[in-house]
Design a protein around this motif. Structure first.
Motif, PDB file in Angstrom:
ATOM      1  N   SER A   1       0.869  -1.368   0.079  1.00 39.47           N
ATOM      2  CA  SER A   1       0.084  -0.023  -0.079  1.00 39.47           C
ATOM      3  C   SER A   1       0.915   1.206  -0.080  1.00 39.47           C
ATOM      4  N   LYS A   2       1.820   1.390   0.911  1.00 41.65           N
ATOM      5  CA  LYS A   2       2.814   2.338   0.698  1.00 41.65           C
ATOM      6  C   LYS A   2       3.406   2.502  -0.438  1.00 41.65           C
ATOM      7  N   LYS A   3       3.812   1.661  -1.143  1.00 43.40           N
ATOM      8  CA  LYS A   3       4.654   1.824  -2.696  1.00 43.40           C
ATOM      9  C   LYS A   3       3.477   2.180  -3.612  1.00 43.40           C
TER      10      LYS A   3
ATOM     11  N   ARG B   1       4.445   6.479  -0.907  1.00 40.74           N
ATOM     12  CA  ARG B   1       5.143   6.769   0.433  1.00 40.74           C
ATOM     13  C   ARG B   1       6.350   5.975   0.743  1.00 40.74           C
ATOM     14  N   ALA B   2       6.513   5.004  -0.307  1.00 44.71           N
ATOM     15  CA  ALA B   2       7.779   4.050  -0.314  1.00 44.71           C
ATOM     16  C   ALA B   2       8.094   3.917  -1.858  1.00 44.71           C
ATOM     17  N   GLY B   3       9.319   3.905  -2.450  1.00 41.87           N
ATOM     18  CA  GLY B   3       9.940   3.690  -3.458  1.00 41.87           C
ATOM     19  C   GLY B   3      10.178   2.100  -3.859  1.00 41.87           C
ATOM     20  N   PHE B   4      10.108   1.938  -5.204  1.00 39.90           N
ATOM     21  CA  PHE B   4      10.285   0.415  -5.681  1.00 39.90           C
ATOM     22  C   PHE B   4      11.681   0.349  -5.755  1.00 39.90           C
ATOM     23  N   SER B   5      12.430  -0.733  -5.469  1.00 42.22           N
ATOM     24  CA  SER B   5      13.741  -1.274  -5.805  1.00 42.22           C
ATOM     25  C   SER B   5      13.553  -1.872  -7.054  1.00 42.22           C
ATOM     26  N   LYS B   6      14.844  -2.141  -7.523  1.00 42.56           N
ATOM     27  CA  LYS B   6      14.758  -2.970  -8.923  1.00 42.56           C
ATOM     28  C   LYS B   6      14.188  -4.307  -8.549  1.00 42.56           C
TER      29      LYS B   6
ATOM     30  N   MET C   1       6.208   6.184 -14.743  1.00 41.83           N
ATOM     31  CA  MET C   1       5.414   7.233 -14.884  1.00 41.83           C
ATOM     32  C   MET C   1       4.865   8.028 -13.678  1.00 41.83           C
ATOM     33  N   LEU C   2       5.342   7.343 -12.492  1.00 37.03           N
ATOM     34  CA  LEU C   2       4.776   7.785 -11.025  1.00 37.03           C
ATOM     35  C   LEU C   2       5.687   9.046 -10.805  1.00 37.03           C
TER      36      LEU C   2
END
Length: 72
Positions: A35-37, A41-46, A69-70
């Motif tokens: 939900s945070k991603k 509110r939190a990023g995405f790692s590879k 595109m975020l």
């Protein structure tokens, strides 16, 4: 673009797994982390992107449309 990308990801999650919680269990995260991603509110790692794409059946040519595109 931000809203469309988020809606696309949420739509794929619900279509394939029914709930964010089911999806989170599949990829080894908590529903709160997912939900945070999705709420930026939190990023995405590879590694996150790879797991999400595999679990959702997102082709490599569609990764940019779903994840990059975020904007904040």
């Amino acid at each position: 673009m931000k809203d469309n990308s988020l809606l696309q990801l949420r739509g794929k999650i619900v279509a394939k797994y029914g709930t964010i919680e089911n999806f989170a269990n599949q990829i080894g995260l908590s529903a709160v982390q997912v939900s945070k991603k999705l709420n930026q509110r939190a990023g995405f790692s590879k590694e996150d992107i790879e797991k999400w794409c595999k679990a959702l059946g997102i082709d490599s040519e569609d990764i940019g449309e779903c994840f990059f595109m975020l904007e904040k």
